[in-house]
Design a protein around this motif. Structure first.
Motif, mmCIF file in Angstrom:
data_model
loop_
_atom_site.group_PDB
_atom_site.id
_atom_site.type_symbol
_atom_site.label_atom_id
_atom_site.label_comp_id
_atom_site.label_asym_id
_atom_site.label_seq_id
_atom_site.Cartn_x
_atom_site.Cartn_y
_atom_site.Cartn_z
ATOM 1 N N SER A 117 15.111 6.851 5.490
ATOM 2 C CA SER A 117 15.678 8.195 5.647
ATOM 3 C C SER A 117 16.213 8.397 7.061
ATOM 4 O O SER A 117 17.322 8.906 7.257
ATOM 5 C CB SER A 117 14.626 9.268 5.356
ATOM 6 N N LYS A 127 13.442 6.919 -1.677
ATOM 7 C CA LYS A 127 12.322 6.519 -2.512
ATOM 8 C C LYS A 127 12.644 5.141 -3.081
ATOM 9 O O LYS A 127 13.396 5.016 -4.031
ATOM 10 C CB LYS A 127 12.092 7.522 -3.642
ATOM 11 N N SER A 130 0.837 -1.194 0.000
ATOM 12 C CA SER A 130 0.000 0.000 0.000
ATOM 13 C C SER A 130 0.874 1.248 0.000
ATOM 14 O O SER A 130 2.055 1.210 0.346
ATOM 15 C CB SER A 130 -0.909 0.009 1.228
ATOM 16 N N LYS A 131 0.276 2.362 -0.388
ATOM 17 C CA LYS A 131 1.014 3.630 -0.441
ATOM 18 C C LYS A 131 1.528 4.016 0.934
ATOM 19 O O LYS A 131 2.642 4.517 1.069
ATOM 20 C CB LYS A 131 0.128 4.747 -0.995
ATOM 21 N N SER A 132 0.713 3.780 1.961
ATOM 22 C CA SER A 132 1.141 4.171 3.306
ATOM 23 C C SER A 132 2.311 3.318 3.777
ATOM 24 O O SER A 132 3.214 3.825 4.450
ATOM 25 C CB SER A 132 -0.023 4.073 4.295
ATOM 26 N N SER A 133 2.333 2.036 3.419
ATOM 27 C CA SER A 133 3.465 1.209 3.843
ATOM 28 C C SER A 133 4.738 1.584 3.086
ATOM 29 O O SER A 133 5.830 1.522 3.638
ATOM 30 C CB SER A 133 3.150 -0.276 3.668
ATOM 31 N N VAL A 134 4.596 2.002 1.822
ATOM 32 C CA VAL A 134 5.764 2.456 1.055
ATOM 33 C C VAL A 134 6.308 3.737 1.665
ATOM 34 O O VAL A 134 7.520 3.885 1.843
ATOM 35 C CB VAL A 134 5.389 2.654 -0.432
ATOM 36 N N ARG A 135 5.422 4.673 1.991
ATOM 37 C CA ARG A 135 5.855 5.929 2.617
ATOM 38 C C ARG A 135 6.541 5.660 3.953
ATOM 39 O O ARG A 135 7.566 6.274 4.283
ATOM 40 C CB ARG A 135 4.665 6.863 2.834
ATOM 41 N N LYS A 136 5.962 4.743 4.720
ATOM 42 C CA LYS A 136 6.526 4.410 6.024
ATOM 43 C C LYS A 136 7.926 3.820 5.866
ATOM 44 O O LYS A 136 8.850 4.167 6.608
ATOM 45 C CB LYS A 136 5.604 3.424 6.739
ATOM 46 N N ASN A 176 9.980 4.334 3.343
ATOM 47 C CA ASN A 176 10.864 5.409 2.879
ATOM 48 C C ASN A 176 11.294 6.308 4.034
ATOM 49 O O ASN A 176 12.455 6.686 4.146
ATOM 50 C CB ASN A 176 10.193 6.242 1.787
ATOM 51 N N ARG A 177 10.355 6.653 4.913
ATOM 52 C CA ARG A 177 10.697 7.480 6.079
ATOM 53 C C ARG A 177 11.665 6.747 7.003
ATOM 54 O O ARG A 177 12.613 7.330 7.516
ATOM 55 C CB ARG A 177 9.431 7.872 6.847
ATOM 56 N N ILE A 192 16.498 11.884 1.536
ATOM 57 C CA ILE A 192 15.227 11.608 0.873
ATOM 58 C C ILE A 192 15.314 10.222 0.259
ATOM 59 O O ILE A 192 16.161 9.967 -0.591
ATOM 60 C CB ILE A 192 14.941 12.663 -0.211
#
Length: 123
Positions: free
Chosen positions: A58, A80, A46-52, A54-55, A78
């Motif tokens: 970082s 990605k 999911s998009k939220s798991s990808v963002r998590k 990536n954070r 950053i």
């Protein structure tokens, strides 16, 4: 006068039809010609798991830089999908190469773009 009303009604109807068609589309990608429409065994994250993720990468890179003796107050990491970009400024020119080599050694980093610059002292 009637022609203007007719044009307004026709234009309004076209806008409504276009908005209904645009609204009914889903965000899921269509099956490629090689796929039969059956779901694959491993669903896309999911998009939220990808963002998590990536954070987290970082933060892991910035923590490694701090532990390695690099001042991270002017650095942004950053991430990605495993590709990390170091952006910002450092006060010591040697820290640019040092930050790059430390970041490459962090688990999960697949590629690195080092866009660090030397900050000018003074103002």
């Amino acid at each position: 006068m009637n022609a203007i009303k007719t044009l307004k009604l026709t234009g309004g109807a076209l806008i409504v039809v276009a908005s209904i068609n645009a609204w009914s589309q889903t965000s899921e990608s269509a099956a490629t010609p090689g796929q039969s429409g059956a779901t694959s065994s491993s669903p896309a994250p999911s998009k939220s798991s990808v963002r998590k993720a990536n954070r987290a990468l970082s933060k892991k890179v910035l923590l490694a830089l701090t532990k390695g003796g690099v001042d991270t107050s002017g650095i942004n990491a950053i991430a990605k999908g495993g590709a990390v970009t170091l952006a910002g400024h450092v006060s010591n020119p040697a820290d640019i190469d040092k930050a790059g080599s430390i970041a490459k050694g962090v688990a999960g980093v697949t590629s690195l773009k080092n866009a660090l610059t030397i900050s000018e002292g003074g103002q």
